[in-house]
Motif scaffolding. Sequence first.
Motif, PDB file in Angstrom:
ATOM      1  N   PRO A   1       0.845  -1.198   0.000  1.00 55.80           N
ATOM      2  CA  PRO A   1       0.000   0.000   0.000  1.00 55.80           C
ATOM      3  C   PRO A   1       0.885   1.254   0.000  1.00 55.80           C
TER       4      PRO A   1
ATOM      5  N   PRO B   1       1.768   5.511   0.600  1.00 53.86           N
ATOM      6  CA  PRO B   1       1.645   6.439   1.730  1.00 53.86           C
ATOM      7  C   PRO B   1       0.226   6.991   1.803  1.00 53.86           C
ATOM      8  N   PRO B   2      -0.312   7.269   2.963  1.00 55.27           N
ATOM      9  CA  PRO B   2       0.354   7.268   4.268  1.00 55.27           C
ATOM     10  C   PRO B   2       0.346   5.916   4.956  1.00 55.27           C
ATOM     11  N   THR B   3      -0.269   4.879   4.354  1.00 57.08           N
ATOM     12  CA  THR B   3      -0.334   3.568   5.003  1.00 57.08           C
ATOM     13  C   THR B   3       1.060   3.021   5.288  1.00 57.08           C
ATOM     14  N   THR B   4       1.935   3.065   4.310  1.00 53.96           N
ATOM     15  CA  THR B   4       3.305   2.588   4.475  1.00 53.96           C
ATOM     16  C   THR B   4       4.221   3.346   3.520  1.00 53.96           C
ATOM     17  N   THR B   5       5.493   3.377   3.840  1.00 52.78           N
ATOM     18  CA  THR B   5       6.476   3.990   2.936  1.00 52.78           C
ATOM     19  C   THR B   5       7.444   2.931   2.411  1.00 52.78           C
ATOM     20  N   HIS B   6       7.042   1.663   2.480  1.00 48.81           N
ATOM     21  CA  HIS B   6       7.884   0.619   1.905  1.00 48.81           C
ATOM     22  C   HIS B   6       7.941   0.799   0.389  1.00 48.81           C
TER      23      HIS B   6
ATOM     24  N   SER C   1       8.248   8.861   2.250  1.00 50.48           N
ATOM     25  CA  SER C   1       7.129   9.424   1.507  1.00 50.48           C
ATOM     26  C   SER C   1       7.582  10.703   0.815  1.00 50.48           C
TER      27      SER C   1
ATOM     28  N   GLN D   1      -0.165   5.085  -6.368  1.00 52.36           N
ATOM     29  CA  GLN D   1      -0.798   6.283  -6.920  1.00 52.36           C
ATOM     30  C   GLN D   1      -0.030   6.679  -8.172  1.00 52.36           C
TER      31      GLN D   1
END
Length: 186
Positions: free
Chosen positions: A20, A22-27, A53, A86
């Motif tokens: 997922p 950002p903001p969920t994760t920045t992986h 992010s 996105q």
Amino acid sequence: NGNFSTTIPAGVYDLHFIPPGPPTTTHVPLVLRNVAVSGTRALGTLTFEAGVSLSGHLQTQAGAPVANVSLQAFEVATGFAIPQVQVKSNAFGNFALAVPTRAIELRLITTGIVTPVLVSQRSTLTALVNTNLGNITLQDGFTVSGQLQRTVRLPGGASRLVDAWLALAARTLAQQTRFDPLPDHR
């Protein structure tokens, strides 16, 4: 639990694992390139790289938000695209991408936005922490069109049209800017 399984025919693949955004994760999305599959294949434990992010707000020179700008990020060292969740700015002109903490090229592609006519942008940057680029003003532009052709003579006197790409360069006293109306094909 993170386990996955899928069925694909034999072949050589680039496998994309996209967490997922950002903001969920920045992986950072993981891409395994040239994976040969000719039978059951166990990939073992895969780990997403921790990233940051990179966000911002796209607007016209008049301050109006710009939706549907295509967002592309490329690793400078390899030239490979960094897949994203996105892929366009939202209705409010906002975007947020997960990127690695090394040099990237961010491309904001305005091709397909009918009105206003705006210039695509490229910038190279390295984000070491979550970074908000703030308001990014997209320059008003003008459409340049025409037909490019180069004829190739074939044996027997026949000819055929060969496709051509267009790249424009503009120079001001302070800087040189390259405008690429068509994205690179990497």
